[in-house]
Design an enzyme around this catalytic site. Structure first.
Site, PDB file in Angstrom:
ATOM      1  N   LYS A  46     -16.833  31.895  15.517  1.00  0.00           N
ATOM      2  CA  LYS A  46     -16.264  30.741  14.807  1.00  0.00           C
ATOM      3  C   LYS A  46     -17.049  29.477  15.163  1.00  0.00           C
ATOM      4  O   LYS A  46     -17.388  28.674  14.288  1.00  0.00           O
ATOM      5  CB  LYS A  46     -14.779  30.593  15.152  1.00  0.00           C
ATOM      6  CG  LYS A  46     -13.919  31.673  14.496  1.00  0.00           C
ATOM      7  CD  LYS A  46     -12.522  31.779  15.068  1.00  0.00           C
ATOM      8  CE  LYS A  46     -11.821  33.010  14.482  1.00  0.00           C
ATOM      9  NZ  LYS A  46     -10.540  33.329  15.113  1.00  0.00           N
ATOM     10  N   GLN A 106      -6.514  30.997  19.745  1.00  0.00           N
ATOM     11  CA  GLN A 106      -6.932  32.387  19.554  1.00  0.00           C
ATOM     12  C   GLN A 106      -5.859  33.337  20.092  1.00  0.00           C
ATOM     13  O   GLN A 106      -5.424  33.218  21.234  1.00  0.00           O
ATOM     14  CB  GLN A 106      -8.280  32.622  20.268  1.00  0.00           C
ATOM     15  CG  GLN A 106      -8.870  33.998  20.045  1.00  0.00           C
ATOM     16  CD  GLN A 106      -9.241  34.264  18.580  1.00  0.00           C
ATOM     17  OE1 GLN A 106      -9.852  33.417  17.923  1.00  0.00           O
ATOM     18  NE2 GLN A 106      -8.874  35.422  18.067  1.00  0.00           N
ATOM     19  N   ASP A 144      -5.256  27.818  10.705  1.00  0.00           N
ATOM     20  CA  ASP A 144      -4.947  29.237  10.481  1.00  0.00           C
ATOM     21  C   ASP A 144      -3.805  29.422   9.479  1.00  0.00           C
ATOM     22  O   ASP A 144      -3.573  30.519   8.997  1.00  0.00           O
ATOM     23  CB  ASP A 144      -4.518  29.899  11.804  1.00  0.00           C
ATOM     24  CG  ASP A 144      -5.695  30.515  12.539  1.00  0.00           C
ATOM     25  OD1 ASP A 144      -6.628  31.004  11.880  1.00  0.00           O
ATOM     26  OD2 ASP A 144      -5.655  30.521  13.788  1.00  0.00           O
TER      27      ASP A 144
END
Ligand code: NAP
Length: 291
Positions: free
Chosen positions: A54, A98, A121
């Protein structure tokens, strides 16, 4: 004739180029770059790899990217303090915590602490609520990646039978919402499809799957979709990631390529699209926050 490949590697690269051009135009207009803050707790190897990918993707597109690495013994309150700091930081437009988090931390409490405006997200209940109501602020990355992979490859969705195998909050459920909703200016990625969601209690999974013009496997079970479960010519999207002897494999058996009209590979299908849509969401967040 073997299925047409739904190539997420190629499409992801094209779409990241589109984002990079918009980021460059913002820079030329004197605006700060979209900034992602990734938070990694502990030393899970796969999570480290995902965060590294990422970071590289964001910097390549001209975005700012910071990685906050915390030890596995970090307390929930220390993690919440960091999230609060990132929520208040004007250089941060997207926050990514994460997953999975260590077991002593309440994942839901941490995800709910992320400012909904910076929820790249799209895991926050407020953003899922907007999506369910039909006017999304963001789209969740993997479902949005699946929709882009289908629509940009010309797979028809309006009025089609879509079967989704899996009902998780991060993939199956939001994907069902996107597939079934009416498209419009406030919901451009909605698909107008007729949707069935299957799960472990579905009676006769094979018969349900055979109804699908578009079959999406997001069960996380190696090769659960076999050729006899696929209508000839159907589009099949494989979201699953399973590791076999250290190698990545999907939920769809490779022999499905002989029956399907379109098929996304694993790796190189949905995976690169997910990371691309995270980049896209962070740009959207920057546009919403900074104008
Ligand atoms: P999850 O939370 O474990 O959910 C799996 C879903 O599949 C559940 O709803 C489960 O049903 C259903 N299911 C499991 N086995 C089944 C079977 N044999 N028949 C029918 N339904 C079955 O998983 P997730 O987070 O949604 O992820 C799904 C897969 O996608 C995983 O392999 C994950 O690694 C992968 N993934 C990939 C990406 C990417 O970017 N490529 C992103 C996210 C996830 P119940 O609800 O009845 O238990």
């Amino acid at each position: 004739m073997p299925a047409i490949k739904l190539d997420g590697k190629a499409l992801g690269a094209t779409m990241r180029g589109e984002v990079a051009a918009r980021v460059a135009a913002r820079a030329a207009a004197g605006k700060r770059p979209p900034g992602l803050a990734a938070v990694l707790v502990g030393d899970d190897k796969a999570s480290q790899q995902y965060v590294k990918m990422k970071h590289e993707t964001f910097t390549a597109a001209g975005c700012a990217s910071t990685v906050h690495r915390l030890p596995a013994e970090t307390t929930q309150s220390q993690l919440l303090d960091l999230v609060a700091q990132l929520n208040a930081d004007p250089a941060v437009h997207g926050i990514l915590v994460q997953l999975p988090l260590p077991r002593h931390i309440d994942e839901g409490a941490v995800l709910r602490a992320v400012s909904p405006a910076k929820d790249a997200d799209c895991f926050h209940p407020e953003n899922l609520g907007f999506l369910a109501a039909g006017f999304p602020r963001f789209y969740p990355c993997t479902p949005h990646g699946v929709v882009q992979l289908l629509t940009r490859n010309g797979v028809p969705l309006a009025g089609k039978e879509v079967v989704i195998v899996g009902r998780s909050n991060i993939v199956g459920k939001p994907l069902a919402l996107m597939m079934m909703q009416k498209p419009g200016t406030s919901n451009p990625a909605a698909c107008d499809a007729t949707v069935t969601v299957a799960h472990t209690r579905t009676a006769d999974l094979a018969a349900v799957c055979r109804r699908a013009d578009v079959l999406i496997a997001c069960a996380g079970r190696l090769h659960v979709i076999t050729p006899d479960m696929v209508k000839p010519g159907a589009a099949v999207v494989d979201v699953g990631t399973n590791f076999v002897n250290g190698k990545l494999a999907g939920d769809v058996h490779p022999a499905v390529a002989d029956v399907a009209g379109w098929l996304s590979p694993v790796p190189g299908g949905v995976g690169p699209m997910t990371i691309t849509m995270l980049l896209y969401n962070t740009l959207s967040a920057a546009e919403l926050i900074d104008g």
